[in-house]
Design an enzyme around this catalytic site. Structure first.
Site, PDB file in Angstrom:
ATOM      1  N   GLY A  58       0.839  -1.195   0.000  1.00 38.86           N
ATOM      2  CA  GLY A  58       0.000   0.000   0.000  1.00 38.86           C
ATOM      3  C   GLY A  58       0.872   1.241   0.000  1.00 38.86           C
ATOM      4  O   GLY A  58       2.065   1.162   0.294  1.00 38.86           O
ATOM      5  N   CYS A 112       5.229  -6.197   1.763  1.00 38.88           N
ATOM      6  CA  CYS A 112       5.608  -4.792   1.731  1.00 38.88           C
ATOM      7  C   CYS A 112       4.866  -3.998   2.821  1.00 38.88           C
ATOM      8  O   CYS A 112       5.080  -4.252   3.998  1.00 38.88           O
ATOM      9  CB  CYS A 112       5.349  -4.238   0.331  1.00 38.88           C
ATOM     10  SG  CYS A 112       6.263  -2.746   0.023  1.00 38.88           S
ATOM     11  N   TYR A 113       3.960  -3.107   2.466  1.00 43.99           N
ATOM     12  CA  TYR A 113       3.232  -2.384   3.519  1.00 43.99           C
ATOM     13  C   TYR A 113       2.533  -3.362   4.464  1.00 43.99           C
ATOM     14  O   TYR A 113       2.455  -3.133   5.670  1.00 43.99           O
ATOM     15  CB  TYR A 113       2.205  -1.418   2.913  1.00 43.99           C
ATOM     16  CG  TYR A 113       1.435  -0.657   3.980  1.00 43.99           C
ATOM     17  CD1 TYR A 113       1.967   0.474   4.567  1.00 43.99           C
ATOM     18  CD2 TYR A 113       0.202  -1.118   4.435  1.00 43.99           C
ATOM     19  CE1 TYR A 113       1.299   1.148   5.583  1.00 43.99           C
ATOM     20  CE2 TYR A 113      -0.484  -0.455   5.446  1.00 43.99           C
ATOM     21  CZ  TYR A 113       0.068   0.675   6.011  1.00 43.99           C
ATOM     22  OH  TYR A 113      -0.596   1.339   7.004  1.00 43.99           O
ATOM     23  N   HIS A 160       7.854  -7.831  -3.470  1.00 43.98           N
ATOM     24  CA  HIS A 160       6.560  -8.227  -4.044  1.00 43.98           C
ATOM     25  C   HIS A 160       6.660  -9.590  -4.735  1.00 43.98           C
ATOM     26  O   HIS A 160       7.101  -9.666  -5.876  1.00 43.98           O
ATOM     27  CB  HIS A 160       6.100  -7.179  -5.060  1.00 43.98           C
ATOM     28  CG  HIS A 160       5.643  -5.913  -4.406  1.00 43.98           C
ATOM     29  ND1 HIS A 160       4.379  -5.756  -3.917  1.00 43.98           N
ATOM     30  CD2 HIS A 160       6.306  -4.770  -4.138  1.00 43.98           C
ATOM     31  CE1 HIS A 160       4.264  -4.559  -3.376  1.00 43.98           C
ATOM     32  NE2 HIS A 160       5.422  -3.933  -3.491  1.00 43.98           N
ATOM     33  N   GLU A 217       4.301 -11.254  -5.953  1.00 40.45           N
ATOM     34  CA  GLU A 217       3.233 -11.418  -6.943  1.00 40.45           C
ATOM     35  C   GLU A 217       3.598 -10.901  -8.327  1.00 40.45           C
ATOM     36  O   GLU A 217       2.908 -11.204  -9.297  1.00 40.45           O
ATOM     37  CB  GLU A 217       1.943 -10.732  -6.453  1.00 40.45           C
ATOM     38  CG  GLU A 217       1.990  -9.199  -6.377  1.00 40.45           C
ATOM     39  CD  GLU A 217       2.605  -8.650  -5.082  1.00 40.45           C
ATOM     40  OE1 GLU A 217       3.371  -9.391  -4.433  1.00 40.45           O
ATOM     41  OE2 GLU A 217       2.340  -7.497  -4.748  1.00 40.45           O
ATOM     42  N   ASP A 275     -17.876 -11.254 -21.693  1.00 38.99           N
ATOM     43  CA  ASP A 275     -18.473 -11.469 -20.373  1.00 38.99           C
ATOM     44  C   ASP A 275     -19.946 -11.869 -20.460  1.00 38.99           C
ATOM     45  O   ASP A 275     -20.368 -12.833 -19.821  1.00 38.99           O
ATOM     46  CB  ASP A 275     -18.321 -10.203 -19.508  1.00 38.99           C
ATOM     47  CG  ASP A 275     -16.858  -9.806 -19.360  1.00 38.99           C
ATOM     48  OD1 ASP A 275     -15.991 -10.656 -19.612  1.00 38.99           O
ATOM     49  OD2 ASP A 275     -16.597  -8.645 -19.009  1.00 38.99           O
ATOM     50  N   LYS A 282     -10.727 -12.072 -15.727  1.00 39.93           N
ATOM     51  CA  LYS A 282     -10.988 -12.197 -17.172  1.00 39.93           C
ATOM     52  C   LYS A 282     -10.459 -13.512 -17.754  1.00 39.93           C
ATOM     53  O   LYS A 282     -11.142 -14.176 -18.530  1.00 39.93           O
ATOM     54  CB  LYS A 282     -10.332 -11.013 -17.898  1.00 39.93           C
ATOM     55  CG  LYS A 282     -10.787 -10.842 -19.327  1.00 39.93           C
ATOM     56  CD  LYS A 282     -12.112 -10.138 -19.349  1.00 39.93           C
ATOM     57  CE  LYS A 282     -12.578  -9.782 -20.727  1.00 39.93           C
ATOM     58  NZ  LYS A 282     -13.762  -8.916 -20.658  1.00 39.93           N
TER      59      LYS A 282
END
Ligand code: XMP
Length: 517
Positions: free
Chosen positions: A58, A84-85, A171, A173, A229, A372
């Protein structure tokens, strides 16, 4: 059968631009992950009985006034990974010390293990990671030990293996941390004991059950746009409730070549759905006759679309239809649910507007939990053709925003023909799914002089636009091969009457936008 969403991971969002990515990475490991604003209630966060929690990064500093803090109930008994944050919030909450780092660390860094431990087990002793922080851990909370260090962060990773609490300053990710997924895998399976039971197929069975439970014997209406979608939502509902589903497709006359026919063929023909196809082409052309200003076009189209759809909806409501299905997907849900205090990037939604207040339906949103790429896998598993599942995004106002100047049937047909040639050649070159994120033609309100055979021509100019992007917020123009551009240009000028010049748009976004209007 157990719900494939149970026993997964809850991601607590502190406002990082990478929060969604954490959830996606976890799901790629076949474990369900859901994102919650840091201030969501405990009941909400634990609704699917998560086995562990990941605290996102964040933009704040933990000591700042109003900085988001770790939920108090999370401090006991649960495996937690702070990123992180999130690591700093964990440290602060458990009595450790966070301080501004003398040198801020942004970008690639090297870390090395200082202790073997479940989180970093089987990962290389030295590995590259992606850092993005100003503050760092000065003193970890009691019970924690340092697990890895970088030049600038003595606690690049830390943990209390007994309480199963971990924190990483980098990070895991993002793709720039090549072993990040392995680290997440260790956390999910070795620390939290998750089972890999989330998959698009498991989702379909569960969704079918939930839809049947929600709607019972009632009928459900769905607006099909031809986009991914709503198409996947339709196929899923069709599997769940078959003849109770009625789809409405409005042909605005502003779709691409053969699209209206394809929608009817796929959904009525192949999928066997009840489909009401409304041809509103004349109405749209009529109302757009004198409109050339881009925002005015959008307004006219938005309103007429809702009016046309509302007429159908009203009729169906009078026959007793109570449910309206929508192809809402997870990124839409997260964006609209993000805590106002932490959401720094707010995507502007282009298609605003709802049904008039006299029309009240209960909503069915079977894709609310999917990203998605998961929507696409579900569509493929349900037998939708590649041309629909892998369709590039297409704006709600359709070709109106690509037909600059006067919108007439003749000009729309010209644009459709040129656009189809461009798409055809990109497809043949294998550049529709890879190499371009969006590619289309734009008819300009400009004429230019040319020569064809022995004749001088004075005809319209067409622009080709092709971009690459991950999120459509920023984009670069696609470096299409010259030979491909030559072929497309040649075919368009030869095959489409009324266009004698083709240009290629080499503007990135920003400063340009992807569409021209
Ligand atoms: P821009 O032109 O803003 O486009 O860079 C970003 C993405 O949004 C699509 N787009 C729209 N989609 N209604 C939509 O549903 C609209 O009015 C609209 N305008 C742009 C555009 O195609 C691109 O994918």
């Amino acid at each position: 059968m157990t719900d494939p969403r149970s026993g997964g991971i809850a991601v607590i969002d502190f406002g990082s631009q990478y929060t969604q990515l954490i959830a996606r990475r976890v799901r790629e490991l076949n474990v369900y992950a859901e994102v919650f604003p840091y201030d969501a209630s405990r009941e909400k966060i634990t609704a699917h009985n998560p086995r562990g929690y990941i605290l996102s990064g964040g933009p704040n500093s933990v000591y700042e006034e109003g900085a988001p803090q770790m939920p108090r109930w999370l401090m006991k008994d649960f495996p937690v990974l702070g990123v992180c944050y999130g690591m700093q919030a964990l440290t602060h909450a458990l009595g450790g010390i966070v301080a501004p780092s003398e040198e801020r660390e942004f970008g690639p860094a090297q870390i090395h293990h200082t202790q073997d431990n479940p989180l970093l087990h089987n990962l290389p002793d030295n590995m590259q990671v992606w850092m993005s922080h100003g503050d760092r851990i000065e003193q970890p909370p009691e019970g924690f030990i340092g697990l890895a260090a970088s030049d600038n962060s003595p606690y690049a990773a830390m943990g209390d293996p007994v309480r199963k609490l971990y924190g990483v300053q980098f990070h895991p990710e993002v793709a720039h941390t090549p072993h990040g997924k392995d680290l997440l895998r260790n956390f999910l399976f070795d620390v939290c004991g998750c089972e890999p039971k989330w998959s698009p197929l498991a989702f379909i069975d569960e969704a079918v059950r939930t839809i049947r439970e929600q709607v019972g014997e009632e009928r459900v209406m769905l607006a099909l746009s031809g986009g991914v979608d709503s198409a996947v939502a339709g196929a899923l509902l069709n599997k769940a409730i078959g003849s109770q589903l009625v789809c409405v497709f409005v042909n605005t006359g502003l779709l691409r070549k053969d699209e209206p026919e394809q929608v009817v063929q796929v959904f009525r023909g192949e999928q066997g759905m009840n489909l009401i196809a409304v041809d509103a082409t004349e109405d749209f052309l009529d109302q757009l006759k004198t409109v050339t200003e881009p925002e005015a076009k959008r307004k006219v189209i938005g309103k007429l679309f809702i009016d046309t759809f509302a007429n159908q909806a009203r009729e169906l409501a009078s026959e007793g239809v109570k449910f309206l299905a929508q192809g809402t997907i997870y990124p839409d849900v997260i964006e609209s649910a993000a805590s106002s205090k932490t959401a720094h990037v707010i995507k502007s939604h282009h298609n605003v507007g709802g049904l008039p207040p006299d029309l009240k339906f209960q909503l069915v949103e079977p894709l609310r939990d999917l990203f998605k790429d998961e929507v696409r896998s579900v569509g493929t598993a349900l037998g939708l053709p590649e041309s629909i599942v892998w369709r590039q995004p297409f704006p709600g106002p359709g070709l109106a925003v690509r037909c600059l100047g006067d919108i007439t049937w003749e000009r729309l047909e010209k644009l459709r023909a040129a656009d189809a040639i461009f798409t055809d050649e990109l497809g043949k070159a294998g550049m529709l799914r890879q190499g371009t994120s969006q590619a289309f033609a734009v008819l300009l309100p400009v004429k230019s002089v040319g020569v064809m055979g022995d004749y001088r021509t004075y005809e319209e100019v067409l622009a080709l636009r092709a971009v690459t992007t991950d999120d459509f917020m920023t984009a670069d123009w696609a470096r299409l091969p010259y030979d491909l551009l030559a072929k497309v240009s040649n075919r368009i000028v030869n095959e489409v009457r009324g266009i004698n010049r083709v240009t290629y748009d080499i503007t990135s976004k920003p400063p340009g936008t992807i569409e021209w209007e």
